[in-house]
Design an enzyme around this catalytic site. Sequence first.
Site, PDB file in Angstrom:
ATOM      1  N   LYS A   1       2.929  11.186  -3.934  1.00  0.00           N
ATOM      2  CA  LYS A   1       1.763  10.365  -4.351  1.00  0.00           C
ATOM      3  C   LYS A   1       0.922  11.775  -5.401  1.00  0.00           C
ATOM      4  O   LYS A   1      -0.041  11.696  -6.103  1.00  0.00           O
ATOM      5  CB  LYS A   1       1.041   9.496  -3.422  1.00  0.00           C
ATOM      6  CG  LYS A   1       0.139   8.511  -3.829  1.00  0.00           C
ATOM      7  CD  LYS A   1      -0.369   7.979  -3.376  1.00  0.00           C
ATOM      8  CE  LYS A   1      -1.989   7.131  -3.841  1.00  0.00           C
ATOM      9  NZ  LYS A   1      -2.223   6.187  -2.572  1.00  0.00           N
TER      10      LYS A   1
ATOM     11  N   ASP B   1       1.559  -1.076  -0.076  1.00  0.00           N
ATOM     12  CA  ASP B   1       0.279   0.400  -0.309  1.00  0.00           C
ATOM     13  C   ASP B   1       0.650   1.275  -0.462  1.00  0.00           C
ATOM     14  O   ASP B   1       1.756   1.605   1.572  1.00  0.00           O
ATOM     15  CB  ASP B   1      -0.824   0.155   1.308  1.00  0.00           C
ATOM     16  CG  ASP B   1      -1.898   1.204   1.449  1.00  0.00           C
ATOM     17  OD1 ASP B   1      -2.029   2.179   0.496  1.00  0.00           O
ATOM     18  OD2 ASP B   1      -2.233   1.648   2.049  1.00  0.00           O
TER      19      ASP B   1
END
Length: 619
Positions: A86, A23
């Site tokens: 991100k 993740d």
Amino acid sequence: MAKISINIASGSIEKPKIVVGIDLGTTNSLVAYVPKGQGQSQIIPIRGNGIVPSVVHFDAHDVPAVGVYAKDKLLGQPERTIYSVKRLLGKNYGDIPLNTLDIGYRIIDDSSENMVKVQVGSRFYNPIELSAEILKELKQQAEVSLGVLVEQAVITVPAYFNESQRQATRDAGKLAGLDVLRIINEPTAASLAYGIQEQSQGHVLVYDLGGGTFDVSVLQIEDGVFEVLSTHGDTYLGGDDIDRRIAEYWREQTSQEANEKTPFAELRIWAEKAKIELSNNKNAVFEYVFESGMKVYLDYAVLVKIANPILEKTWNSVKKALKDAQLTPADIQEVVLVGGSTRFPEIQEQLTQWFAESRINNQINPDEVVALGAAIEADVLAGNRSDVLLLDVTPLSLGIETAGGLMDVLIPRNSKIPVRVGREYTTSVDGQVNLKVSVFQGERELVAENRQLGSFILEGIPSMPAGMPKIEIQFALNADGMLQVQAKELRSGVVQKVEIQPSYGLTDAQVEEMLLSGLTNAKTDVEERLLRESQNEARQIIYTTERFIEKNANLLSNEEKAGTEQRIETVRGLIDNGDRHVLQTAIENLNDFSRPFAERLMDIAVSKALKGNRIDQMK
Ligand code: AMP
């Protein structure tokens, strides 16, 4: 200690390998795996912790460090400490709302680059390299922790990530020395962790509220197959906003003098502590005295009041996601909670009111649930289980440009992937030996309104009259959303193949806007398409009729020639007039006029052919 066994017979080193699930989060990252022989996935401890802050710090010698140590440098050396990378992945400078990005490092304004770059000292890094640093740390430390090699991984991404962002994630994995077997959607991974795939069919709503982002996804499961029906969210909404509002509330409650002496950043840190404490114990009263002497209080009722406007925004997204999926709350069997902020009891209570009929899945640690689910998919891909089959859909349509700038969709939006589609095309000009294939993504009828993903030229088509070559364009979209395009002239076998590396830079908002604009402009787009089609037809008929007259001049009367030429000019004059109906009438007029003698010439040609001449030898 790494457990490496040596094969005595061959002397070779056998390195045990596993496939992990990662993740790769905005704030934190986690790695998980399924121990051999066990069906359950586990988080792999990294330097003693399960959670690794997604923060990269570069020291004065540009040596990177990742995780807790790097996070500790955020306050002291913000310009050398990169977080929230991100949010930058797969984006260019223009895509980034810098005013909403609360960052202490420098993003380079260099429009010549496709992808945004971060400057640290005299060095420049792109988000793929920075994400790769995080993945490298996860890989290396997982190897240390488990004593096996970690070379293959499944990495999760938000469901709304477009192809550029997925590709950037995959590239980061590659750069970190990982073979990324699959990129899967975070909500799908979370559902897998709850074993929801065991249901034969149903709908799942995944509510994911983290520190800085909110996503809601509606999934459909049928016989273990997951399909994302809709997603919604806000890339700048999360628990951090609750902290900020608490800090602002405290400021309002305090004198100006005390306020001035207490830095806002410090207030925010304690606001988060207060939120978590009250979340864990509704009856507590939070009190704190800062060094400046500023005193603050908070109780659960006030916390709920402060948080409500943020929760309200999430419910609006939930409503939109349900609407897009054409479902009501009663259609949802399972609600899955992801993200640290879902520990806030008020969220669970409001969700229970919303989804009275559904099961609320909140037993798994909401920080770990995505990684744990990714590990299950990793286990499937390692060949250890076969009870899960994941299926995703493409968020936007994919197609090519055809004459007149029209978008010809080969893979419609929401198609299940992997998918392979082929369609035949031909040339529009005699003797055409090259064909440009331009690939676009989007929902509009005209390519100019969509986004170009790439283009290439099929060369070496044998010279033939227009319409004769048979060119098959094939799109193959794999399970990770990567597109391969092949163009093949079927008569000659000339072939050209490209992997589309989507140019980086499409924001989530842009994807949404492209979808919306496709819907709102549907009517005008259809009109525009019909007009362009008539214009194409007009150009084509002018071209073929002129060639026909040229070749058969000696077989036509002057009247026939003049009448045809005059009608050709009428059609030519109307192409840009903008009225499709008038243009269509002129085309029909030309057709009606030329049909009788075209048929007459055809009869002559056929009878000549019957006498032993080959048709292609006749003039
Ligand atoms: P994530 O981005 O999923 O790691 O979630 C981080 C967010 O969860 C931060 O805003 C935390 O303050 C928040 N959080 C963690 N624990 C709790 C809790 N018990 N109650 C409310 N929010 C929490």
